[in-house]
Design an enzyme around this catalytic site. Structure first.
Site, mmCIF file in Angstrom:
data_model
loop_
_atom_site.group_PDB
_atom_site.id
_atom_site.type_symbol
_atom_site.label_atom_id
_atom_site.label_comp_id
_atom_site.label_asym_id
_atom_site.label_seq_id
_atom_site.Cartn_x
_atom_site.Cartn_y
_atom_site.Cartn_z
ATOM 1 N N GLY A 1 0.813 -1.212 0.000
ATOM 2 C CA GLY A 1 0.000 0.000 0.000
ATOM 3 C C GLY A 1 0.843 1.257 0.000
ATOM 4 O O GLY A 1 0.599 2.179 0.778
ATOM 5 N N SER A 2 1.829 1.305 -0.897
ATOM 6 C CA SER A 2 2.836 2.372 -0.827
ATOM 7 C C SER A 2 2.749 3.389 -1.956
ATOM 8 O O SER A 2 3.733 4.047 -2.282
ATOM 9 C CB SER A 2 4.242 1.759 -0.797
ATOM 10 O OG SER A 2 4.404 0.765 -1.784
ATOM 11 N N GLY B 1 0.383 8.480 0.878
ATOM 12 C CA GLY B 1 0.276 8.562 2.322
ATOM 13 C C GLY B 1 1.489 8.071 3.078
ATOM 14 O O GLY B 1 2.637 8.267 2.667
ATOM 15 N N GLY C 1 2.558 5.042 3.485
ATOM 16 C CA GLY C 1 3.315 4.031 2.747
ATOM 17 C C GLY C 1 4.336 4.629 1.801
ATOM 18 O O GLY C 1 5.483 4.162 1.736
ATOM 19 N N TYR D 1 -12.376 -0.920 12.614
ATOM 20 C CA TYR D 1 -10.984 -0.572 12.334
ATOM 21 C C TYR D 1 -10.117 -0.781 13.568
ATOM 22 O O TYR D 1 -9.050 -1.403 13.504
ATOM 23 C CB TYR D 1 -10.906 0.887 11.877
ATOM 24 C CG TYR D 1 -9.510 1.426 11.701
ATOM 25 C CD1 TYR D 1 -8.747 1.083 10.582
ATOM 26 C CD2 TYR D 1 -8.947 2.288 12.647
ATOM 27 C CE1 TYR D 1 -7.462 1.578 10.422
ATOM 28 C CE2 TYR D 1 -7.671 2.791 12.487
ATOM 29 C CZ TYR D 1 -6.929 2.431 11.367
ATOM 30 O OH TYR D 1 -5.651 2.924 11.212
#
Length: 264
Positions: A15-16, A19, A21, A155
């Protein structure tokens, strides 16, 4: 002064493409690591690579387009990149919701992304780390794992489970040079959080930084900084924990939460 040198190490950051990541990927590359970028869409992966190559002209980057929120996506990633020295389980989803209206399917999707992506990738990569007797596994959790937010109970629960997973894996690597830790960011002004704030305040003319500060004061009043952290502030502690300097830190939950969790 001791510096962080990750030359010769290969790091995967899930997930880079944006943000936290992307900030982690940049900091790892600045420390000399070869960095594998991951995202669900080719367009976003290519954009992230362009940003990184512009910022770090001498950096070494590879990429894999795969949805790690699915077993198939994790298989694609592992089949493409068979071994890594540093695994950063960063991919995650979040959003405010009403617990009593949240469906089983929504819970399952959130756990597939937030927890099971890390389960699958740790299972794939950690045996190689153990065999080579060096590795770093980091789970990007959240202060919400301890301070469960009423507006995002699902979450928070997924992040609590992540802490347990990381602690158990650290114990499984006892006596080796493979460390496993969790990172607990507090409210952080990432692109995803910016989108959430704008959606919650569609008519506001305030700068997003002010919206973020208002959010912290309202929803995280124990936050000592009284502001959101930047993605770079979170990335800095991640890179330290991924480095040889953190060789005696394992099984830990490292907080970068601005003092939000009110405990000593």
């Amino acid at each position: 002064m001791l510096g962080i040198d990750l030359s010769g190490r290969t790091a995967l950051v899930t997930g880079s493409t944006g943000g936290i990541g992307l900030a982690i990927a940049r900091r790892l590359a600045e420390a000399g690591a070869t960095v594998i970028i991951n995202g669900r869409k080719q367009e976003s992966v290519d954009k992230a690579l362009d940003v990184l190559r512009e910022r770090i002209p001498g950096g070494t980057f590879r990429s894999v387009v795969a949805d790690v929120g699915t077993a198939e996506g994790c298989d694609t990633l592992v089949n493409t990149e068979g071994a890594v020295d540093i695994l950063i389980n960063n991919a995650g989803i979040f959003g405010p919701n009403d617990f009593f209206k949240t469906t089983d399917e929504s819970w399952q999707k959130l756990f597939e992304v937030n927890l099971f992506s890390g389960v699958r990738l740790a299972r794939a990569y950690m045996p190689g780390m153990k065999e080579r007797n060096w590795g770093r596994v980091l789970f990007i959790a959240s202060e919400s794992a301890i301070n469960i937010p009423v507006e995002m109970i699902d979450y928070g629960v997924s992040k609590t489970a992540m802490l347990g997973l990381a602690r158990g894996l650290a114990k499984d690597m006892a006596g080796t040079n493979v460390t496993v830790n969790s990172i607990l960011p507090g409210p952080t002004l990432s692109e995803g959080v910016e989108d959430m704030l704008k959606a919650q305040n569609p008519d506001s003319t305030q700068p997003v930084e002010e919206l973020a500060a208002d959010f912290v004061l309202k929803h995280r009043p124990s936050n000592i900084l009284q502001r959101m952290a930047t993605v770079d502030e979170v990335a800095n502690i991640v890179v330290y924990a991924a480095s040889p300097l953190a060789s005696a830190t394992t099984g830990a939950a490292l907080r970068v939460d601005g003092g939000t969790v009110d405990t000593i």
